[in-house]
Design a protein around this motif. Structure first.
Motif, PDB file in Angstrom:
ATOM      1  N   TRP A   1     -35.254  -6.448  22.558  1.00 47.47           N
ATOM      2  CA  TRP A   1     -34.107  -5.477  22.803  1.00 47.47           C
ATOM      3  C   TRP A   1     -33.534  -5.510  24.198  1.00 47.47           C
ATOM      4  O   TRP A   1     -32.314  -5.654  24.315  1.00 47.47           O
ATOM      5  CB  TRP A   1     -34.786  -3.855  22.523  1.00 47.47           C
ATOM      6  CG  TRP A   1     -33.848  -2.720  22.564  1.00 47.47           C
ATOM      7  CD1 TRP A   1     -32.839  -2.493  21.717  1.00 47.47           C
ATOM      8  CD2 TRP A   1     -33.462  -2.170  23.894  1.00 47.47           C
ATOM      9  NE1 TRP A   1     -32.040  -1.537  22.113  1.00 47.47           N
ATOM     10  CE2 TRP A   1     -32.373  -1.173  23.413  1.00 47.47           C
ATOM     11  CE3 TRP A   1     -34.176  -1.996  24.929  1.00 47.47           C
ATOM     12  CZ2 TRP A   1     -31.845  -0.115  24.340  1.00 47.47           C
ATOM     13  CZ3 TRP A   1     -33.346  -1.301  26.108  1.00 47.47           C
ATOM     14  CH2 TRP A   1     -32.434  -0.504  25.531  1.00 47.47           C
ATOM     15  N   LEU A   2     -34.413  -5.650  25.201  1.00 46.50           N
ATOM     16  CA  LEU A   2     -34.042  -5.873  26.490  1.00 46.50           C
ATOM     17  C   LEU A   2     -33.013  -7.181  26.464  1.00 46.50           C
ATOM     18  O   LEU A   2     -31.957  -7.336  27.064  1.00 46.50           O
ATOM     19  CB  LEU A   2     -34.868  -6.021  27.384  1.00 46.50           C
ATOM     20  CG  LEU A   2     -34.548  -6.252  28.988  1.00 46.50           C
ATOM     21  CD1 LEU A   2     -33.955  -5.031  29.350  1.00 46.50           C
ATOM     22  CD2 LEU A   2     -35.821  -6.687  29.709  1.00 46.50           C
TER      23      LEU A   2
ATOM     24  N   LEU B   1     -29.241  -7.326  27.503  1.00 40.91           N
ATOM     25  CA  LEU B   1     -28.568  -8.334  28.632  1.00 40.91           C
ATOM     26  C   LEU B   1     -27.658  -8.978  28.144  1.00 40.91           C
ATOM     27  O   LEU B   1     -26.593  -9.580  28.741  1.00 40.91           O
ATOM     28  CB  LEU B   1     -29.742  -8.973  29.167  1.00 40.91           C
ATOM     29  CG  LEU B   1     -30.495  -8.092  30.052  1.00 40.91           C
ATOM     30  CD1 LEU B   1     -31.721  -8.927  30.808  1.00 40.91           C
ATOM     31  CD2 LEU B   1     -29.757  -7.879  31.119  1.00 40.91           C
ATOM     32  N   GLY B   2     -27.507  -9.632  26.956  1.00 36.59           N
ATOM     33  CA  GLY B   2     -26.447 -10.759  26.168  1.00 36.59           C
ATOM     34  C   GLY B   2     -25.177  -9.868  26.113  1.00 36.59           C
ATOM     35  O   GLY B   2     -24.244 -10.351  26.365  1.00 36.59           O
ATOM     36  N   LEU B   3     -25.522  -8.621  25.435  1.00 38.16           N
ATOM     37  CA  LEU B   3     -24.194  -7.976  25.222  1.00 38.16           C
ATOM     38  C   LEU B   3     -23.532  -7.689  26.653  1.00 38.16           C
ATOM     39  O   LEU B   3     -22.198  -7.530  26.842  1.00 38.16           O
ATOM     40  CB  LEU B   3     -24.493  -6.659  24.624  1.00 38.16           C
ATOM     41  CG  LEU B   3     -24.918  -6.763  22.965  1.00 38.16           C
ATOM     42  CD1 LEU B   3     -25.220  -5.408  22.309  1.00 38.16           C
ATOM     43  CD2 LEU B   3     -23.784  -7.281  22.448  1.00 38.16           C
ATOM     44  N   VAL B   4     -24.470  -7.085  27.672  1.00 43.60           N
ATOM     45  CA  VAL B   4     -23.806  -6.885  29.084  1.00 43.60           C
ATOM     46  C   VAL B   4     -22.931  -8.214  29.570  1.00 43.60           C
ATOM     47  O   VAL B   4     -21.914  -8.286  30.049  1.00 43.60           O
ATOM     48  CB  VAL B   4     -24.653  -6.661  29.969  1.00 43.60           C
ATOM     49  CG1 VAL B   4     -24.289  -6.472  31.451  1.00 43.60           C
ATOM     50  CG2 VAL B   4     -25.169  -5.044  29.590  1.00 43.60           C
TER      51      VAL B   4
ATOM     52  N   LYS C   1     -21.740 -10.616  27.773  1.00 44.50           N
ATOM     53  CA  LYS C   1     -20.640 -10.749  27.031  1.00 44.50           C
ATOM     54  C   LYS C   1     -19.515  -9.811  27.308  1.00 44.50           C
ATOM     55  O   LYS C   1     -18.222 -10.620  27.528  1.00 44.50           O
ATOM     56  CB  LYS C   1     -21.001 -10.759  25.677  1.00 44.50           C
ATOM     57  CG  LYS C   1     -19.842 -11.083  24.628  1.00 44.50           C
ATOM     58  CD  LYS C   1     -20.344 -10.928  23.317  1.00 44.50           C
ATOM     59  CE  LYS C   1     -19.065 -11.867  22.115  1.00 44.50           C
ATOM     60  NZ  LYS C   1     -19.493 -11.644  20.759  1.00 44.50           N
ATOM     61  N   GLY C   2     -19.627  -8.572  27.674  1.00 49.39           N
ATOM     62  CA  GLY C   2     -18.844  -7.851  28.006  1.00 49.39           C
ATOM     63  C   GLY C   2     -18.281  -8.084  29.396  1.00 49.39           C
ATOM     64  O   GLY C   2     -17.050  -8.064  29.695  1.00 49.39           O
ATOM     65  N   LEU C   3     -18.878  -8.461  30.360  1.00 48.19           N
ATOM     66  CA  LEU C   3     -18.592  -9.009  31.726  1.00 48.19           C
ATOM     67  C   LEU C   3     -17.554 -10.173  31.638  1.00 48.19           C
ATOM     68  O   LEU C   3     -16.534 -10.237  32.352  1.00 48.19           O
ATOM     69  CB  LEU C   3     -19.672  -9.174  32.767  1.00 48.19           C
ATOM     70  CG  LEU C   3     -20.664  -7.999  33.087  1.00 48.19           C
ATOM     71  CD1 LEU C   3     -21.766  -8.395  33.988  1.00 48.19           C
ATOM     72  CD2 LEU C   3     -19.695  -7.039  33.908  1.00 48.19           C
ATOM     73  N   ALA C   4     -17.891 -11.125  30.735  1.00 48.68           N
ATOM     74  CA  ALA C   4     -17.240 -12.444  30.379  1.00 48.68           C
ATOM     75  C   ALA C   4     -15.660 -12.015  29.949  1.00 48.68           C
ATOM     76  O   ALA C   4     -14.805 -12.568  30.440  1.00 48.68           O
ATOM     77  CB  ALA C   4     -17.851 -13.329  29.548  1.00 48.68           C
TER      78      ALA C   4
END
Length: 89
Positions: A69-70, A74-77, A79-82
């Motif tokens: 889950w972590l 982190l992958g979604l965060v 991707k959002g930053l990118a």
């Protein structure tokens, strides 16, 4: 030219030499007094320890789910930053 020794005929059995040591006998197994580790556990020897493996398995499963889950978060965060960086450029 060297001469090779001839092999014994195939129909005669191969026997060990007469001075070969006899079969060895293993020492008797010591009677356990509970202080040595064995591969065989006594059946019903210790009450209340039957569910220990289930607890350890449950903790390991919960830890694995939490780590996955972590990692997903982190992958979604990232991707959002990118995507934010691409939209501002």
């Amino acid at each position: 030219m060297p001469v090779t020794p001839s092999a014994p005929p195939m129909d005669s059995p191969v026997l060990p030499p007469t001075n070969a040591p006899g079969p060895s006998v293993a020492p008797p197994a010591p009677q356990g007094d509970g202080t040595q580790m064995t591969l065989v556990s006594p059946s019903g020897g210790q009450e209340g320890e039957g569910a220990d493996w289930a607890i350890v398995l449950g903790i390991a499963l919960a830890a694995e789910i939490a780590l996955l889950w972590l990692a997903a978060c982190l992958g979604l965060v990232r991707k959002g930053l990118a995507t934010r960086r691409e939209s501002t450029d």
